[in-house]
Design a protein around this motif. Structure first.
Motif, short mmCIF file in Angstrom:
data_model
loop_
_atom_site.label_atom_id
_atom_site.label_comp_id
_atom_site.label_asym_id
_atom_site.label_seq_id
_atom_site.Cartn_x
_atom_site.Cartn_y
_atom_site.Cartn_z
N HIS A 209 -4.23 4.87 -0.86
CA HIS A 209 -3.25 4.13 -0.36
C HIS A 209 -2.64 4.33 0.91
N ALA A 210 -2.77 5.09 1.21
CA ALA A 210 -1.70 5.09 3.08
C ALA A 210 -2.30 4.01 3.63
N ARG A 211 -3.73 3.80 4.09
CA ARG A 211 -4.00 2.72 4.54
C ARG A 211 -4.13 1.26 3.80
N LYS A 212 -2.84 1.08 3.40
CA LYS A 212 -2.53 0.31 2.97
C LYS A 212 -1.49 -0.24 3.56
N PHE A 213 -0.50 1.10 4.19
CA PHE A 213 0.03 0.66 5.55
C PHE A 213 0.22 0.94 6.30
N ALA A 214 -1.27 0.40 6.91
CA ALA A 214 -1.47 0.67 8.07
C ALA A 214 -0.50 -0.64 8.96
N TRP A 215 -1.01 -0.45 10.09
CA TRP A 215 0.58 -1.76 10.86
C TRP A 215 -0.81 -2.72 10.81
N GLU A 216 -1.57 -2.90 10.91
CA GLU A 216 -2.47 -4.34 11.72
C GLU A 216 -2.25 -4.66 9.43
N VAL B 88 0.45 -4.24 7.77
CA VAL B 88 1.68 -4.56 8.03
C VAL B 88 1.91 -6.27 7.86
N ILE B 89 1.01 -6.25 9.18
CA ILE B 89 1.12 -7.65 10.55
C ILE B 89 0.43 -8.47 9.62
N TRP B 90 -0.48 -8.86 9.36
CA TRP B 90 -1.42 -8.99 9.10
C TRP B 90 -0.40 -9.68 7.53
N ASN B 91 0.05 -8.76 6.74
CA ASN B 91 1.08 -10.16 5.90
C ASN B 91 1.82 -10.25 5.67
N LEU B 92 3.06 -9.83 6.79
CA LEU B 92 3.79 -10.21 7.32
C LEU B 92 3.66 -11.81 7.78
#
Length: 84
Positions: free
Chosen positions: A57-64, A66-70
């Motif tokens: 679950h925490a891996r879903k919040f990795a910066w990579e 987050v940036i990819w989704n944005l």
């Protein structure tokens, strides 16, 4: 959570969006100290079961990610504006 430690937090603000209640940790009613203590004790008792769910679950919040989704959202908006 990223290290496999279940979390505890109040059920207000961003906390409910960060982890699922009784899966990667538990929420308690805000400003209720007794509930907070009871929730911490319950998480300690259920920690082994919750640990397995924390890291994925925490891996879903990795910066990579987050940036990819944005970036994906920006391109979607740009795509819509070019059609106007």
């Amino acid at each position: 959570m990223a290290s496999g430690t279940p979390v505890v937090g109040p059920n207000e603000g961003g906390t409910p969006l960060t982890f699922e209640n009784n899966k990667q940790g538990s929420h308690y009613p805000s400003h209720d100290q007794n509930a907070a203590v009871n929730t911490i004790m319950a998480v300690i008792d259920a920690a082994e079961k919750m640990r397995k769910l924390c890291v994925p679950h925490a891996r879903k919040f990795a910066w990579e990610r987050v940036i990819w989704n944005l970036e994906k959202k920006y391109f979607k908006v740009l795509d819509r504006t070019t059609r106007l």
